[in-house]
Design a protein around this motif. Sequence first.
Motif, mmCIF file in Angstrom:
data_model
loop_
_atom_site.group_PDB
_atom_site.id
_atom_site.type_symbol
_atom_site.label_atom_id
_atom_site.label_comp_id
_atom_site.label_asym_id
_atom_site.label_seq_id
_atom_site.Cartn_x
_atom_site.Cartn_y
_atom_site.Cartn_z
ATOM 1 N N SER A 1 13.034 7.715 -2.513
ATOM 2 C CA SER A 1 13.327 6.356 -2.965
ATOM 3 C C SER A 1 12.745 6.071 -4.352
ATOM 4 O O SER A 1 13.140 5.100 -4.993
ATOM 5 C CB SER A 1 12.791 5.337 -1.950
ATOM 6 O OG SER A 1 11.378 5.370 -1.920
ATOM 7 N N GLY A 2 11.811 6.924 -4.828
ATOM 8 C CA GLY A 2 11.279 6.680 -6.174
ATOM 9 C C GLY A 2 11.299 7.917 -7.056
ATOM 10 O O GLY A 2 10.817 7.882 -8.183
ATOM 11 N N LEU B 1 0.844 -1.201 0.000
ATOM 12 C CA LEU B 1 0.000 0.000 0.000
ATOM 13 C C LEU B 1 0.878 1.249 0.000
ATOM 14 O O LEU B 1 0.593 2.227 -0.698
ATOM 15 C CB LEU B 1 -0.899 0.012 1.246
ATOM 16 C CG LEU B 1 -2.023 -1.024 1.275
ATOM 17 C CD1 LEU B 1 -2.715 -1.014 2.636
ATOM 18 C CD2 LEU B 1 -3.041 -0.743 0.179
ATOM 19 N N SER B 2 1.944 1.185 0.775
ATOM 20 C CA SER B 2 2.833 2.329 0.902
ATOM 21 C C SER B 2 3.442 2.704 -0.459
ATOM 22 O O SER B 2 3.505 3.883 -0.825
ATOM 23 C CB SER B 2 3.926 1.972 1.914
ATOM 24 O OG SER B 2 4.945 2.909 1.880
ATOM 25 N N LEU B 3 3.864 1.700 -1.226
ATOM 26 C CA LEU B 3 4.483 1.996 -2.523
ATOM 27 C C LEU B 3 3.466 2.529 -3.532
ATOM 28 O O LEU B 3 3.776 3.412 -4.327
ATOM 29 C CB LEU B 3 5.162 0.739 -3.082
ATOM 30 C CG LEU B 3 6.520 0.418 -2.443
ATOM 31 C CD1 LEU B 3 7.116 -0.848 -3.038
ATOM 32 C CD2 LEU B 3 7.502 1.580 -2.618
ATOM 33 N N LEU C 1 4.103 10.724 -6.213
ATOM 34 C CA LEU C 1 5.183 11.211 -7.079
ATOM 35 C C LEU C 1 4.643 11.638 -8.448
ATOM 36 O O LEU C 1 5.124 12.611 -9.029
ATOM 37 C CB LEU C 1 6.273 10.139 -7.245
ATOM 38 C CG LEU C 1 7.205 9.976 -6.036
ATOM 39 C CD1 LEU C 1 8.116 8.765 -6.207
ATOM 40 C CD2 LEU C 1 8.045 11.245 -5.820
ATOM 41 N N ALA C 2 3.623 10.926 -8.930
ATOM 42 C CA ALA C 2 3.025 11.312 -10.220
ATOM 43 C C ALA C 2 2.382 12.692 -10.079
ATOM 44 O O ALA C 2 2.532 13.559 -10.964
ATOM 45 C CB ALA C 2 1.997 10.270 -10.648
ATOM 46 N N ALA C 3 1.689 12.925 -8.964
ATOM 47 C CA ALA C 3 1.038 14.234 -8.760
ATOM 48 C C ALA C 3 2.081 15.335 -8.591
ATOM 49 O O ALA C 3 1.941 16.430 -9.148
ATOM 50 C CB ALA C 3 0.128 14.169 -7.526
ATOM 51 N N LEU C 4 3.148 15.021 -7.841
ATOM 52 C CA LEU C 4 4.179 16.044 -7.600
ATOM 53 C C LEU C 4 4.961 16.351 -8.877
ATOM 54 O O LEU C 4 5.390 17.474 -9.103
ATOM 55 C CB LEU C 4 5.159 15.559 -6.512
ATOM 56 C CG LEU C 4 4.619 15.520 -5.084
ATOM 57 C CD1 LEU C 4 5.530 14.680 -4.174
ATOM 58 C CD2 LEU C 4 4.485 16.930 -4.505
ATOM 59 N N GLY C 5 5.119 15.335 -9.723
ATOM 60 C CA GLY C 5 5.943 15.512 -10.922
ATOM 61 C C GLY C 5 5.185 16.119 -12.094
ATOM 62 O O GLY C 5 5.805 16.500 -13.097
#
Length: 411
Positions: free
Chosen positions: A393-394, A360-362, A369-373
């Motif tokens: 980490s990703g 769930l965490s990943l 990360l998709a939203a931030l990027g």
Amino acid sequence: MQTNLADFIKDTPQGIEAERILRACVHCGFCTATCPTYQLLGDELDGPRGRIYLIKQVLEGREPSESTRMHLDRCLTCRSCESTCPSGVQYGRLVDIGRHVVEARVPRSGAERLTRWVLREFVPRAGLFGLSMKAGRMVRPLLPGALKSKVPNVRPTGQWPAPKRARKWIALAGCAQPSMAPSVNPSAARVLDALGISLQEMPGAGCCGAVRYHLNDQEGGLDDARRNIDAWWPAIAAGEVEGILMTASGCGVQVREYGHMLAGDEAYAEKARRVSEMTQDVSQLVLREAKVLRALLEQRGPGSGERIAFHAPCTLQHGQKIRGVVEGLLAAAGYEVLPVADAHLCCGSAGTYSLLQPELSLQLRDNKLAALGAGGPSRIASANVGCMTHLESGAQVPVVHWIELLDERLA
Ligand code: SF4
Ligand code: SF4
């Protein structure tokens, strides 16, 4: 919500608090839509309303099962549901009470108990944790991917300014931050020094207690709180410091709860209340000094306009209800702060959650990360060491604490 708590808990401080919280819930379900685990799993019992119902049943005398414990384990304690709830239900406190009861009644397997014991005993010990990080960095290229991501690269710390200012604040070093992001507190010390405040870490203080407390070692968490209070109290009692500064929002939310958590401890209740009152996130203090900051920024000329995506940790926006402050400070410092979709959602770090619920965490990390990027930032900023290392980490771009950006700008 009507409640009829069972005899084992009804007249205890926990029972009285749980009953008050349960009664505030009108079961409307508004919170469900903003719960990250409900969004991923689509099960009512993996959302706040379902979990509240499970806890109510247990506190009313129904025997909990492994399934009850699993749904409570999957909760990130992100408290997004608290931000959404129109009735002010303090879900975070309720889930702590519910977990404590369920933990005692539904035994875990030996392997699970061992993992939790290791986390409780290892992470809060800054010295031991730091040694393992050092060792991890030496063999980093040889580590498997999952472990490698837990050993972040560190940036140079730079100088900690001499404590020459008349105004003084205490800073909490914490347990994981000194070895996972050692550049954060020195950056905060330089920014505050420029604002006319000296920052100092007190010997003897350590983990805020959140690790143990949220792994159901509530007594261990309270002992951590008492140790920190003991380390800070001489300076507080002597009137030498204005306040206690948190650069990790996860620690901040915990220390601001000391007063509540130790209210029943005669020897510490008053000190804990005072410590909680004096505790502020670094963003609150910098905002208070905005006039001086503005003057310093003007002296340094226009900012770079670098595109930054800010991830607001749950412990900042939901736990401490500090919203928009960091974004405003970064914009004032000349950074372009990009809009981020679903900014209320957890990144999946959540203390030890990333180790205990890796799948769930990943998923949450990758969504975040998709939203931030999406806006093409050159760096991601956050306000909590756990979120920073989890995102890093990703991430395809560097992840920093926002105070490091302000430090760069004022350098
Ligand atoms: S916690 Fe709040 S939002 Fe959720 S069901 Fe209860 S009253 Fe409604
Ligand atoms: S704390 Fe977060 S994960 Fe837990 S029920 Fe509330 S919104 Fe869902």
